[in-house]
Scaffold this motif. Structure first.
Motif, PDB file in Angstrom:
ATOM      1  N   LEU A 198     -31.964   8.764   7.433  1.00  0.00           N
ATOM      2  CA  LEU A 198     -30.700   8.981   6.731  1.00  0.00           C
ATOM      3  C   LEU A 198     -30.330  10.457   6.827  1.00  0.00           C
ATOM      4  CD1 LEU A 198     -31.376   6.855   3.510  1.00  0.00           C
ATOM      5  CD2 LEU A 198     -30.216   6.157   5.611  1.00  0.00           C
ATOM      6  N   SER A 199     -29.109  10.726   7.291  1.00  0.00           N
ATOM      7  CA  SER A 199     -28.651  12.104   7.487  1.00  0.00           C
ATOM      8  C   SER A 199     -27.229  12.275   6.981  1.00  0.00           C
ATOM      9  CB  SER A 199     -28.717  12.478   8.975  1.00  0.00           C
ATOM     10  OG  SER A 199     -30.030  12.408   9.476  1.00  0.00           O
ATOM     11  N   GLY A 200     -26.748  13.504   7.073  1.00  0.00           N
ATOM     12  CA  GLY A 200     -25.370  13.843   6.702  1.00  0.00           C
ATOM     13  C   GLY A 200     -24.884  14.971   7.587  1.00  0.00           C
ATOM     14  N   HIS A 201     -24.549  16.090   6.964  1.00  0.00           N
ATOM     15  CA  HIS A 201     -24.273  17.356   7.639  1.00  0.00           C
ATOM     16  C   HIS A 201     -22.922  17.447   8.342  1.00  0.00           C
ATOM     17  CE1 HIS A 201     -25.110  21.141   9.618  1.00  0.00           C
ATOM     18  NE2 HIS A 201     -25.020  20.602  10.806  1.00  0.00           N
ATOM     19  N   SER A 234     -33.439  13.279   6.399  1.00  0.00           N
ATOM     20  CA  SER A 234     -33.361  14.507   7.191  1.00  0.00           C
ATOM     21  C   SER A 234     -31.900  14.895   7.310  1.00  0.00           C
ATOM     22  CB  SER A 234     -33.983  14.287   8.574  1.00  0.00           C
ATOM     23  OG  SER A 234     -33.897  15.463   9.355  1.00  0.00           O
ATOM     24  N   HIS A 235     -31.533  16.030   6.798  1.00  0.00           N
ATOM     25  CA  HIS A 235     -30.130  16.397   6.626  1.00  0.00           C
ATOM     26  C   HIS A 235     -29.307  16.365   7.904  1.00  0.00           C
ATOM     27  CE1 HIS A 235     -26.607  18.400   5.007  1.00  0.00           C
ATOM     28  NE2 HIS A 235     -26.700  19.323   5.957  1.00  0.00           N
ATOM     29  N   ASP A 236     -29.811  16.953   8.965  1.00  0.00           N
ATOM     30  CA  ASP A 236     -29.053  17.122  10.202  1.00  0.00           C
ATOM     31  C   ASP A 236     -29.365  15.984  11.173  1.00  0.00           C
ATOM     32  OD1 ASP A 236     -28.160  18.018  12.802  1.00  0.00           O
ATOM     33  OD2 ASP A 236     -28.131  20.068  12.035  1.00  0.00           O
ATOM     34  N   PRO A 237     -28.348  15.229  11.628  1.00  0.00           N
ATOM     35  CA  PRO A 237     -28.618  14.090  12.517  1.00  0.00           C
ATOM     36  C   PRO A 237     -29.192  14.474  13.871  1.00  0.00           C
ATOM     37  CG  PRO A 237     -26.245  14.506  12.372  1.00  0.00           C
ATOM     38  CD  PRO A 237     -26.908  15.360  11.330  1.00  0.00           C
ATOM     39  N   SER A 238     -29.043  15.731  14.283  1.00  0.00           N
ATOM     40  CA  SER A 238     -29.622  16.132  15.569  1.00  0.00           C
ATOM     41  C   SER A 238     -31.144  16.069  15.533  1.00  0.00           C
ATOM     42  CB  SER A 238     -29.157  17.542  15.946  1.00  0.00           C
ATOM     43  OG  SER A 238     -29.611  18.497  15.012  1.00  0.00           O
ATOM     44  N   HIS A 239     -31.734  16.026  14.355  1.00  0.00           N
ATOM     45  CA  HIS A 239     -33.181  15.901  14.199  1.00  0.00           C
ATOM     46  C   HIS A 239     -33.674  14.563  14.742  1.00  0.00           C
ATOM     47  CE1 HIS A 239     -36.926  15.466  11.523  1.00  0.00           C
ATOM     48  NE2 HIS A 239     -37.168  16.518  12.288  1.00  0.00           N
TER      49      HIS A 239
END
Length: 394
Positions: A324-327, A303-308
């Motif tokens: 796993l995230s980034g953004h 999921s790209h955005d860690p706020s998810h």
């Protein structure tokens, strides 16, 4: 970020005026003093120009890129050398405010010069100063066949920012050198347009992993940040970008799940579309992705955005073992030394770089492979993350 803009402007002005005291102590040259303020006026004028230039245009993007580099070159050395002047002023307060000591201003300049070189390295060489970061994660319910399973995660490629083929190849070779079981890419393949990847397709197609390569979309992949001639043009661009994922050998997961099998056992890999807070679109649907996934399955989510993670994943009815995230890119600027980690992005994102844990659930936020806006990285070097899954006996 908009709420913090007045504070940033205030810091800029205070550091500017304060640092000038050291300059004035060391020289009376009118040319040097005039140049000091001319540079400030030039930067201020460029900032105003960038605001009024057409949003998303190449001219605006180029100007913003140069401005970010120049502002960091001037602001960071000043800001972090000011404590020396402040310490002197505290002593001057009790001494009737005598003239500034020449050696204190020299020390201030020396610190500023050192930081200037650090920033200069970051914006010239830092963009391809790739670092491998490793984490070993233990889970009591990890299938035995996957004990020691390795994941190489990359994120935020932003291919539209690349200019140095040799530098990019260095990073891709480093990814392959990890020889992980899978390679997972967590979004933002481009800045805005699918065509940004055209020249890089052969290079990224060379990435190899025995159990496959998988990916999701990031907020920049949808083309939301530039003006399109028609809605159809935007849709065509997104369709082309999805095709690019196939051409570089990545299986793009769009709110869906796949099963990875090994020696008769399996884990589930989930991938959702971008979901973010703070004005970012919330396209992703974790419920849809897990609709046919057994509750007891071991799950890894991209999921790209860690706020998810805190916004949705932690409260999801199924246990998501690893996200796993980034953004965030670690804001491409910060300090990481001897276990200390800081970046201004921490005041925007609670989870912004590295490993986080909550009630048996892990989140890893990758600092990013590429760069955007600032054509460089200062302290927050580009990252290749290698995560090893281990079976815990606890």
């Amino acid at each position: 970020m908009a709420k913090r803009l007045p504070l940033i402007v205030l810091l800029w002005l205070v550091s500017d005026l304060y640092f000038f005291q050291a300059v004035k102590t060391l020289t009376n040259s009118g040319i040097i003093l005039q140049c000091y303020w001319f540079i400030d006026l030039l930067l201020t004028g460029s900032i105003v120009a960038a605001i009024f230039i057409r949003r998303g245009s190449r001219v605006q993007q180029t100007l913003i890129t140069w401005l970010m580099g120049l502002m960091l070159l001037t602001f960071v050395p000043r800001l972090f050398s000011l404590p020396v002047l402040l310490a002197e002023d505290i002593t001057r307060l009790f001494r009737g405010f005598p003239p500034r000591a020449f050696w204190v201003s020299e020390l201030t300049m020396a610190i500023a010069a050192l930081l200037f070189m650090v920033v200069l390295f970051g914006i010239t060489r830092g963009r391809h100063f790739y670092r491998v970061r490793r984490e070993t994660l233990q889970f009591p319910d990890l299938p035995e066949a996957f004990d020691g399973f390795t994941i190489t995660q990359i994120t935020d490629v932003h291919s539209g920012s690349f200019t140095n083929a040799a530098g990019v190849k260095k990073g891709l070779d480093l990814i392959n050198a990890q020889r992980s079981d899978v390679i997972l890419f967590t979004g933002d393949l481009v800045n805005n347009k699918a065509s940004e990847m055209d020249q890089w397709i052969p290079a990224f197609a060379g990435l190899q992993a025995p159990m496959g390569k998988f990916s999701v979309l990031g907020n920049h992949d949808y083309g939301d940040y530039i003006r399109w001639e028609t809605p159809e043009a935007k849709q065509t661009n997104l369709a082309r970008l999805k095709q690019v994922h196939t051409e570089i050998g990545f299986r793009l997961l769009l709110d869906e799940a796949i099963t990875l099998k090994k020696d008769g056992q399996s884990i589930t890999l989930l991938g959702v579309e971008n979901w973010g807070k703070g004005g970012f679109h919330q396209y992703g649907d974790l419920k849809k992705a897990t609709a046919d996934v057994p509750d007891r399955a071991f799950k890894v989510l991209m999921s790209h955005d860690p706020s998810h993670w805190e916004g949705v994943t932690l409260d999801h009815h199924q246990h998501i073992h690893l996200t796993l995230s980034g953004h965030t890119h670690g804001m491409q600027f910060g300090i990481e030394l001897f276990g200390f980690k800081w970046s201004p992005i921490k005041y925007v994102y609670k989870q912004w770089a590295g490993l986080y844990h909550n009630a048996g659930r892990f989140l890893y936020v990758n600092r990013g492979f590429g760069f955007l806006g600032l054509k460089g990285r200062i302290g927050m070097w580009p990252e290749v993350a290698v995560l090893t899954l281990k079976q815990s006996t606890i």
